[in-house]
Design a protein around this motif. Structure first.
Motif, PDB file in Angstrom:
ATOM      1  N   UNK A 283      43.825  48.067  32.960  1.00 14.00           N
ATOM      2  CA  UNK A 283      43.596  47.085  34.714  1.00 14.00           C
ATOM      3  C   UNK A 283      42.005  46.346  34.475  1.00 14.00           C
ATOM      4  N   UNK A 284      41.735  47.243  33.530  1.00 15.16           N
ATOM      5  CA  UNK A 284      39.941  46.548  33.516  1.00 15.16           C
ATOM      6  C   UNK A 284      40.416  45.108  31.755  1.00 15.16           C
ATOM      7  N   UNK A 285      41.339  45.025  31.165  1.00 14.27           N
ATOM      8  CA  UNK A 285      42.031  44.489  30.598  1.00 14.27           C
ATOM      9  C   UNK A 285      42.514  42.619  31.335  1.00 14.27           C
ATOM     10  N   UNK A 286      43.220  43.240  32.044  1.00 10.18           N
ATOM     11  CA  UNK A 286      43.966  42.417  33.338  1.00 10.18           C
ATOM     12  C   UNK A 286      43.204  41.532  33.741  1.00 10.18           C
ATOM     13  N   UNK A 287      41.513  42.473  34.342  1.00 11.63           N
ATOM     14  CA  UNK A 287      41.346  41.326  35.264  1.00 11.63           C
ATOM     15  C   UNK A 287      40.140  40.101  34.230  1.00 11.63           C
ATOM     16  N   UNK A 321      49.676  27.813  34.093  1.00 13.62           N
ATOM     17  CA  UNK A 321      48.567  28.964  34.545  1.00 13.62           C
ATOM     18  C   UNK A 321      49.387  29.397  35.858  1.00 13.62           C
ATOM     19  N   UNK A 322      49.379  29.125  36.768  1.00 17.76           N
ATOM     20  CA  UNK A 322      50.365  29.982  37.859  1.00 17.76           C
ATOM     21  C   UNK A 322      51.471  31.660  37.140  1.00 17.76           C
ATOM     22  N   UNK A 323      52.426  30.596  36.114  1.00 23.84           N
ATOM     23  CA  UNK A 323      53.377  31.986  35.734  1.00 23.84           C
ATOM     24  C   UNK A 323      52.459  32.849  35.155  1.00 23.84           C
ATOM     25  N   UNK A 324      51.453  32.429  33.635  1.00 23.98           N
ATOM     26  CA  UNK A 324      50.530  33.419  33.392  1.00 23.98           C
ATOM     27  C   UNK A 324      50.112  34.850  34.399  1.00 23.98           C
ATOM     28  N   UNK A 325      49.304  33.813  35.348  1.00 20.98           N
ATOM     29  CA  UNK A 325      48.969  34.808  36.122  1.00 20.98           C
ATOM     30  C   UNK A 325      49.638  36.048  36.799  1.00 20.98           C
ATOM     31  N   UNK A 326      51.490  35.315  37.515  1.00 23.53           N
ATOM     32  CA  UNK A 326      52.505  36.294  37.323  1.00 23.53           C
ATOM     33  C   UNK A 326      52.370  37.020  36.670  1.00 23.53           C
ATOM     34  N   UNK A 327      52.368  36.604  35.138  1.00 24.41           N
ATOM     35  CA  UNK A 327      53.240  37.946  34.628  1.00 24.41           C
ATOM     36  C   UNK A 327      52.005  39.529  34.258  1.00 24.41           C
ATOM     37  N   UNK A 328      50.257  38.632  33.874  1.00 19.81           N
ATOM     38  CA  UNK A 328      49.277  40.042  33.956  1.00 19.81           C
ATOM     39  C   UNK A 328      49.247  40.545  34.819  1.00 19.81           C
ATOM     40  N   UNK A 329      49.318  42.252  34.865  1.00 21.45           N
ATOM     41  CA  UNK A 329      49.412  43.267  35.095  1.00 21.45           C
ATOM     42  C   UNK A 329      48.520  43.501  36.123  1.00 21.45           C
ATOM     43  N   UNK A 330      48.397  44.915  36.713  1.00 26.35           N
ATOM     44  CA  UNK A 330      48.148  45.329  37.823  1.00 26.35           C
ATOM     45  C   UNK A 330      45.966  45.044  38.089  1.00 26.35           C
ATOM     46  N   UNK A 331      45.153  44.734  38.572  1.00 20.85           N
ATOM     47  CA  UNK A 331      43.793  44.728  38.360  1.00 20.85           C
ATOM     48  C   UNK A 331      43.125  45.981  38.554  1.00 20.85           C
ATOM     49  N   UNK A 332      42.215  46.495  38.879  1.00 22.99           N
ATOM     50  CA  UNK A 332      41.116  47.370  39.733  1.00 22.99           C
ATOM     51  C   UNK A 332      41.175  46.870  40.882  1.00 22.99           C
TER      52      UNK A 332
END
Length: 604
Positions: A283-287, A321-332
């Motif tokens: 989650x930290x990496x995703x952030x 960029x939006x597609x990349x954003x949506x592909x990233x998992x959850x964050x803290x």
């Protein structure tokens, strides 16, 4: 010092706290952190109304915690916009009254209904716990009386009845749970200690309990071998409750049995904690990935251009960029709202600027539409006049036609309509002029013969593959300067001229493809000005080219996507080369079609 049973109870409490902490950590990580910052008010109202039916209050609270600040922010923004408009229209801030809309009223009502429902449920739950406390307290009193009473043959049966009733009673207030349980166990132990006459029954009961707890240990050890999950933690929690409610075992087995159960539980907790730690790191990496995308998105907030293609290109980049954003998992969870708000704020700012650009563009096109409508009115006035000199008026109409070319584009929806109106007026005017020029028929015949000669000259150049460009241009200019022909020959001579030009261009090596297209389009556009059928053919051709361009765009996108799945084998390189050549050919065709359409507009 604590005896074995006291230590077991203490360690059970500690394990219970571990279980609680693990479940809370899972809930925190698994909590819904959907980004609602870009949802419209209608969606937020629907979500709030759905909460009224929700029975999972933890889930519902998490959703409400996220959507309410977003809704309040939208409401405050609308209120501020209404105030600004009120002041701009001459009002005073002190006299401003803001009336909430129906959506705001529905949202507030839904939140109130949900909170009232939750409060009622909590109140009922507390009442039930108090009732359970009273019931267990009464059972303790019965157990105390049974322990103090003289031993009879019915004592064991009475004890079993009390134990069975105790197990069926639900939860009690947390403040009383530990003390209540300690008193219960102490009275059970005291009962057995005071009844030495039933020692054998007591030992049999302890052996039975030993077997039950061994089965529980077996189940816990199987859970320790499984992959940790929320379901495993839940099952272990159930085993702890079951272990807790099973009575005492033989003293010589008690410590070893408890250590066995505790060891299996510790393995499960340690594995689950390690898994959750790994998830936190992900989650930290995703952030960090999302923060990097925020920085990229913010670069688009200052973008500006006067060209539609530039805006469309930047829009495509931002949507990527939006597609990349949506592909990233959850964050803290504690960072989710801020980082989501940051990204979508940049996203909305760009599209706000884009909308402003297109509003200005539409205003510019509306002005052009007004100008072209005025040209139509002028031609229509000349057409309707019976006093105007047609030859003088003809020059005026030609000038108006030139003015038409100089005016920029109009709104797409009115483009064909206004063009057809102007063209129809011009055609009607020149038809009227032609109808009153009977004395010029001989001139028309001369023009016809002259244009036949021009066609014959161009056909000869094409047949002999001549490359004399000055001569070719001279013939074209001569055609342009030659007047009208008899109406009955208009279509045939124009077709012959177009065919001759096409044959010459096909064999010409001095002209580039772009120059050939330009000449061909100019001829077709010129023909359409005085020929309704040619105009329709040109429109049909334009429609075909646009359809072909759409097909090429689709084909190119599919081929590029397919290339990403090729490996690195020898055959893959061959296929990749074939697809690359197909894409390059399609792109060249697409550019050629685009250039031809642009030429049509430039020559209209």
């Amino acid at each position: 010092m604590m005896n074995t049973e006291e230590r077991e109870h203490t360690e059970q409490d500690a394990l219970g706290k571990q279980l609680t902490d693990t479940l809370e950590a899972e809930h925190e990580l698994a909590e819904d952190i959907t980004d609602y910052t870009h949802h419209p008010k209608e969606d937020l109202v629907r979500l709030a109304e759905n909460l009224i039916k929700e029975t999972d209050y933890k889930k519902a609270d998490a959703i409400l915690k996220q959507i309410k600040p977003v809704f309040d922010e939208l409401r405050e923004k609308e209120k501020q916009e209404a105030l600004d408009k009120f002041i701009a229209e001459g009002g005073e801030a002190d006299g401003f009254e803001y009336k909430t809309d129906t959506l705001s009223q529905r949202f507030d009502q839904a939140v109130k209904q949900y909170r009232d429902k939750k409060a009622r449920q909590q109140h009922e739950s507390e009442k039930e716990k108090e009732k359970n406390l009273q019931t267990k307290t009464a059972l303790l009193e019965k157990l105390r009386q049974l322990t103090d009473a003289e031993e009879t043959t019915a004592s064991i049966a009475a004890l079993k009845q009390i134990q069975d009733e105790w197990k069926t009673i639900g939860a009690v207030p947390a403040a009383h749970s530990k003390n209540l349980w300690a008193n219960y166990n102490a009275l059970i132990e005291l009962f057995y200690s005071n009844r030495s006459i039933y020692f054998e029954l007591k030992e049999l009961d302890r052996k039975k309990n030993l077997s039950l707890k061994q089965e529980i240990c077996d189940k816990a050890e199987k859970l320790a071998q499984a992959e940790p999950s929320s379901q495993v933690i839940k099952e272990l929690n159930d085993l702890h409750e079951e272990y807790k409610h099973v009575g005492p075992v033989p003293k010589e087995e008690q410590e070893a049995l408890w250590q066995r159960f505790k060891a299996a539980s510790d393995v499960v907790y340690d594995k689950r904690r390690a898994q959750l730690d790994t998830l936190r790191k992900e989650m930290d990496t995703n952030l960090q990935s999302k923060i990097a995308l925020c920085e990229k998105a913010e670069q688009y907030t200052s973008f500006d251009s006067s060209k539609i293609n530039d805006w469309n290109d930047k829009t495509k980049e931002l949507l990527d960029l939006q597609k990349q954003w949506e592909a990233i998992g959850i964050v803290p969870r504690e960072k989710a709202r801020d980082v989501n708000k940051r990204f979508w704020a940049a996203f909305k700012t760009f599209f706000h600027h884009k909308n402003e650009f297109f509003k200005k563009l539409e205003a510019y096109r509306d002005q052009n539409l007004h100008k072209k409508a005025e040209l139509c009115q002028q031609v229509e006035a000349l057409l309707a006049s019976e006093e105007v000199d047609l030859e003088t008026a003809a020059e005026q109409v030609k000038k108006l036609q030139q003015n038409w070319k100089d005016i920029g584009p109009v709104p797409e929806k009115q483009r064909n309509q206004i063009f057809d109106r102007f063209k129809a007026s011009c055609d009607a005017f020149f038809d009227k002029r032609r109808g009153k020029r009977n004395n010029t028929e001989k001139e028309f015949e001369v023009n016809y013969e002259k244009k036949q000669q021009i066609c014959a000259a161009i056909e000869k150049m094409a047949e002999e593959q001549q490359t004399d460009m000055p001569a070719f241009e001279s013939l074209r200019n001569e055609w342009q300067n030659t007047g009208f022909v008899p109406k009955k020959h208009m279509h045939t001579i124009q077709k012959r001229y177009s065919d001759a030009i096409s044959r010459y261009l096909q064999q010409s090596k001095q002209l580039t493809d772009k120059e050939k297209d330009k000449i061909q389009i100019a001829i077709e556009v010129d023909a359409s000005r005085n020929n309704p059928k040619a105009a329709k053919d040109l429109q049909k051709k334009e429609g075909f080219m646009r359809k072909r361009m759409s097909q090429l765009e689709s084909d190119i996108a599919i081929w590029k996507n397919n290339m990403e799945f090729f490996g690195h084998s020898k055959n893959a390189d061959k296929f990749r080369q074939e697809f690359t050549e197909k894409i390059q050919a399609a792109e060249q065709e697409y550019l050629s079609l685009k250039r031809q359409i642009q030429m049509i507009y430039e020559n209209q």
